[in-house]
Design an enzyme around this catalytic site. Sequence first.
Site, mmCIF file in Angstrom:
data_model
loop_
_atom_site.group_PDB
_atom_site.id
_atom_site.type_symbol
_atom_site.label_atom_id
_atom_site.label_comp_id
_atom_site.label_asym_id
_atom_site.label_seq_id
_atom_site.Cartn_x
_atom_site.Cartn_y
_atom_site.Cartn_z
ATOM 1 C CG HIS A 26 48.694 16.054 64.623
ATOM 2 N ND1 HIS A 26 48.134 16.014 63.082
ATOM 3 C CD2 HIS A 26 49.173 17.456 64.276
ATOM 4 C CE1 HIS A 26 49.025 16.497 62.260
ATOM 5 N NE2 HIS A 26 49.389 17.755 63.567
ATOM 6 C CG ASP A 79 36.384 25.447 80.070
ATOM 7 O OD1 ASP A 79 37.599 25.429 79.283
ATOM 8 O OD2 ASP A 79 35.940 24.357 79.989
ATOM 9 C CD GLU A 80 41.982 24.215 80.513
ATOM 10 O OE1 GLU A 80 43.313 23.727 81.246
ATOM 11 O OE2 GLU A 80 41.816 24.391 79.028
ATOM 12 C CB CYS A 88 51.449 17.454 58.279
ATOM 13 S SG CYS A 88 49.910 17.491 59.016
ATOM 14 C CG HIS A 90 54.035 15.520 63.294
ATOM 15 N ND1 HIS A 90 54.430 15.689 62.013
ATOM 16 C CD2 HIS A 90 52.926 16.835 63.536
ATOM 17 C CE1 HIS A 90 53.010 16.341 61.174
ATOM 18 N NE2 HIS A 90 52.524 16.887 61.864
HETATM 19 P P1 TTP Z 1 36.986 21.246 78.226
HETATM 20 O O1 TTP Z 1 37.387 22.404 79.323
HETATM 21 O O2 TTP Z 1 37.861 20.486 78.043
HETATM 22 O O3 TTP Z 1 35.472 20.700 78.222
HETATM 23 P P2 TTP Z 1 34.123 20.765 78.251
HETATM 24 O O4 TTP Z 1 34.356 21.766 79.594
HETATM 25 O O5 TTP Z 1 33.407 20.838 77.646
HETATM 26 O O6 TTP Z 1 33.625 19.664 79.181
HETATM 27 P P3 TTP Z 1 34.456 19.068 81.106
HETATM 28 O O7 TTP Z 1 35.162 20.262 80.981
HETATM 29 O O8 TTP Z 1 33.903 19.702 82.070
HETATM 30 O O9 TTP Z 1 34.913 18.299 81.119
HETATM 31 O O10 TTP Z 1 37.023 22.478 76.738
HETATM 32 C C1 TTP Z 1 35.976 23.548 76.979
HETATM 33 C C2 TTP Z 1 35.243 24.196 75.869
HETATM 34 O O11 TTP Z 1 35.748 24.410 74.558
HETATM 35 C C3 TTP Z 1 33.866 22.657 75.948
HETATM 36 O O12 TTP Z 1 32.874 23.433 76.476
HETATM 37 C C4 TTP Z 1 34.122 23.115 73.733
HETATM 38 C C5 TTP Z 1 35.511 23.774 73.608
HETATM 39 N N1 TTP Z 1 36.128 22.573 73.570
HETATM 40 C C6 TTP Z 1 36.110 22.753 71.500
HETATM 41 O O13 TTP Z 1 35.422 23.160 70.896
HETATM 42 N N2 TTP Z 1 37.109 20.862 71.087
HETATM 43 C C7 TTP Z 1 37.610 20.418 71.743
HETATM 44 O O14 TTP Z 1 37.911 19.061 71.403
HETATM 45 C C8 TTP Z 1 37.225 20.487 73.685
HETATM 46 C C9 TTP Z 1 37.587 19.109 74.347
HETATM 47 C C10 TTP Z 1 36.613 20.992 74.235
HETATM 48 MG MG MG Z 2 36.037 22.399 80.397
#
Ligand code: TTP
Ligand code: MG
Length: 642
Positions: free
Chosen positions: A628, A198-199, A613, A632
């Site tokens: 994490h 998502d980024e 680990c 370490h």
């Molecule tokens: P993020 O972009 O960190 O979180 P988000 O999109 O849900 O919320 P926002 O950006 O609005 O703060 O993460 C993107 C996706 O990745 C999230 O929807 C689910 C997954 N994810 C995990 O599986 N575990 C995690 O610890 C995090 C932070 C995200």
């Molecule tokens: Mg996000």
Amino acid sequence: MEESESASDKPRPWQSYHTVYTNAKAGMDGVDKEKVQRVVYEMSKGSKYFENEERKEALIRQKIEHMRARAAKLSAADLSHYQKVADKRILELDSTRDLSRIWLHVDMDAFYAAVETLSNPSLKGKPMAVGSMSMISTANYEARKFGVRAAMPGFIARELCPDLIFAPTDFKKYTYYSDLTRKVFWDYDPNFMAASLDEAYLDITKVCEERSITGAEIAEELRSRVHEETGLTCSVGVAPNRLLAKVCSDINKPNGQFVLPNDRMAVMTFISSLPIRKIGGIGKVTENILKGVFGISTCEEMLQKGSFLCALFSHSSSDFFLSVGLGLGGTDTPEARFRKSISSERTFSATEDAALLYQKLADIAEMLSADMQKEGLSGRTLTLKLKTASFEVRTRAVTLQKYISSSDDILKHASNLLKAELPISLRLIGLRVSHFNEDKGGVPGDPTQKTLTTFFKSGDASRRTGDDQRSLGSDLSDLHFISEKETAISLDNNETCHHEFGDPFERKHLSDIDDKNCISSINACEMEKIDELSSNKTAAMVNTADVKERTTKSPKRDLSRVSEDDSSVQREPEDSNPDRLNKEPSTSGNEEFFSLNQMEMLFWVDDYKCSLCGAELPSSFVEERQEHSDFHLAERLQEEES
Ligand code: TTP
Ligand code: MG
């Protein structure tokens, strides 16, 4: 709504219990932190996670004391000398500032939760989380108001928000929507760098020039196009470098944008009051030490305390701190790297139901095959990775006479490998294909644009949820200042990682794109050899799914050799893997940023497993990973001090 804490004289042990769950994510500003702290404390008390947190806190305190003592010993003459050193270095670093690029960081809002709400509109407006009672992947903004957040165990989340609705993870759906967003990103920067599903980071310099349009206008347009294509919202940051763009994308979340102009003054003003913790790569330990020893809490204060930083930290670490103070970050586009393996794996609640295990295997084979076909890869070595209920990790590999890529082929051979292990109770299955057909892609020396783009499009894309994790990507954050040694990470072909990405400022200190890039390249070289460690230590600490679990270590079994008609099956040799980390002297000043020796080196194997680990944390667990590596680091510091 809340239990009263009337007896103010009552002990409140949770107040000193700082977990990642109390760190604010977007949308958590008004959260009752003390309540979250108390609930997390009560519910995790006595667990391995808890014990570890306590140990970490103690180590950090010890480190702070130690550094304070060192700082107190600096004479006036020392400080004046180091002030000169710092002033000179600040000027040198500042002169490397590149304000010629416009970087855009885009991050989908509550991504998994938003996708689930799209397919089930009745969830709209209600607090919901994606995941299960053991772990949640994310929570929507309604749930965040209660302190519910990603990477929190579901049972704690439910305690915080009794009406919380859980939606199961549907990874395929997220990939589908992620692909839709990437089609939009592509139009603005065909070489965009996907940091996760998502980024992404986009260099929009060219598109701004070509269309005589500002970064802010591109951001508006991109956000509305993403919405049109997906029905989802995203937030965007625009800045002169990636480090700042990432900070900016979080400022007006959800569904917002923030633009930092390409102007030195604007950057310095922005950075002046920015809390250091907002910077990727500065985790809890670094934050506590900088605050506790030097009183540094904003980026600007890094510059003000430059003399202390230069006196007490290594050259590379002080450079990093000073560059943060100057708001410097990566502006280059890393070169393409070529994969040598591709893998996919899945973690689940331990089961010995063979039918279920075969079903998981079939799912993984399908995911892997889809990924391979997307990239035109076929390979000859198939490796099955298993993690038993007692956290023992086994790998079995088969080298075939023909190249395979179809899910049927993968499944056929993988099933044979699995069959030889039954009966067995497993909590993880992974498949990896390597030994690629050189004519079909993934070939070093064949840098076509297609391959390059494909690499960035998919190679950095970590698939992450509490349940499903696939390979690529990593994080070495916050380990940087532990080493004074001029060592570097060496890959099997004698390249060092840092040659690949020439940016001294975003490298190991930052948990975002550059870590991913670096580890993609590490992954490309199959540096994955941590089974020994993981088999013995996986039960340790941070995996939040383990909060309630008590695990026992099990001795490694002697793994038998199996054979098959058209193939040889072998346990992967533990010491003969040439793709491991070696110590190599570094060859340039910048490489200091990688100066971690082999034992100190932390990276995330297959994108989720700590190389030191074996604890598991998918790449999106940025802060948790930070924590994490902090652990370490603290451990290492303690060793050094003792
Ligand atoms: P993020 O972009 O960190 O979180 P988000 O999109 O849900 O919320 P926002 O950006 O609005 O703060 O993460 C993107 C996706 O990745 C999230 O929807 C689910 C997954 N994810 C995990 O599986 N575990 C995690 O610890 C995090 C932070 C995200
Ligand atoms: Mg996000």
